[in-house]
Design an enzyme around this catalytic site. Sequence first.
Site, PDB file in Angstrom:
ATOM      1  N   GLY A  60      36.238  44.413  39.520  1.00  0.00           N
ATOM      2  CA  GLY A  60      36.154  43.521  38.370  1.00  0.00           C
ATOM      3  C   GLY A  60      37.453  43.391  37.613  1.00  0.00           C
ATOM      4  CG  ASP A  72      32.091  41.087  43.293  1.00  0.00           C
ATOM      5  OD1 ASP A  72      32.991  41.949  43.309  1.00  0.00           O
ATOM      6  OD2 ASP A  72      31.176  41.082  42.440  1.00  0.00           O
ATOM      7  CD  GLU A 128      34.901  45.424  45.590  1.00  0.00           C
ATOM      8  OE1 GLU A 128      35.212  45.209  44.405  1.00  0.00           O
ATOM      9  OE2 GLU A 128      35.745  45.423  46.525  1.00  0.00           O
ATOM     10  N   GLY A 134      33.739  47.131  37.605  1.00  0.00           N
ATOM     11  CA  GLY A 134      32.527  47.107  36.798  1.00  0.00           C
ATOM     12  C   GLY A 134      32.012  48.516  36.569  1.00  0.00           C
TER      13      GLY A 134
END
Length: 338
Positions: free
Chosen positions: A146, A177, A169, A98
């Site tokens: 992402g 995630d 992360e 992201g």
Amino acid sequence: MGLQGLCRLMSRFNSYKRTNIILQHLKMSNHTDAAAEVLLERKGCAGVITLNRPRFLNTLTLGMIRQIYAQLKKWEQDPKTFLIIIKGAGEKAFCAGGDIRALSEARNTNQKMLQDLFREEYILNNAIDSCQKPYIALIHGITMGGGVGVSVHGQFRVATEKSVFAMPETAIGLFPDVGGGYFLPRLQGKLGYFLALTGFRLKGRDVYTAGIATHFVDFEKLGMLEEDLLALKSPSKENIADVLETYHAKSKTDQDKPFILEEHMDKINSWFSANTVEQIVDNLQQDGSSFALEQLKVINKMSPTSLKITLRQLMEGSSKTLPEVLIMEYRLSQACMF
């Protein structure tokens, strides 16, 4: 200068000015087309998604997520679209995750955008998993965060010798995630726990060996693979799989190279089978080997809170469905952000 001369001069000036304005508009139009963050094209039998931010390693924005989701749903219902291909522009990255800068700015100025971004990204991840058309991700180059979310849930993932996979992360105060709580604990042994907690990078054929990719294709053959897929006539899933398998079998780069973690897997399975981060740390300290101490050094640099969240996330996710995991991760994302 007489009046007629002045009028001629003004006329030439106005003509020059109009031409300049037209040229500027053309330049702006070309720039807008070239700068589209994501390209969505019908080619041959396929819908092709190109993440088009090579200067920013094709990082995802909310606008890109919305465009991809809407088009994915259209292609899914289109009888003339038999498969969907997603790839990254340029040679450095498929998608590095992201847009962290946008996330950071939104955290201070636009909380609703943050909520929308995580929610809609996870909805897209689930849509890819449940897509009724074969979905092929060409994960050449950097594939993180992402970028993993818009590839790993698809039916086919093709790595090359330049692929770099990681879920980093825990180093930035978050957790792996985009469905990491689902696919990571389902990798061989405790490999997923190791990758999640340390952010360890897998490269090239190792991305395939680990189970992140379903196929490995030499980069020099990737363009030909795409052309052959696009040229298929009303292909079945089996036809598509046959083409991928043919290219996989012909790709010899690092074919005989052992998996980078092969000699450590027994220990990784032992160390990371603990139910607490503290016990994992103790396991690494007690082992005392150079590899164990190297991983301990890495873990000690990570966010302690992120490590605990991540371990629990994977333990919980190991017995949940992907939709259940994504709901859990959305709640975690909001707790971490605000």
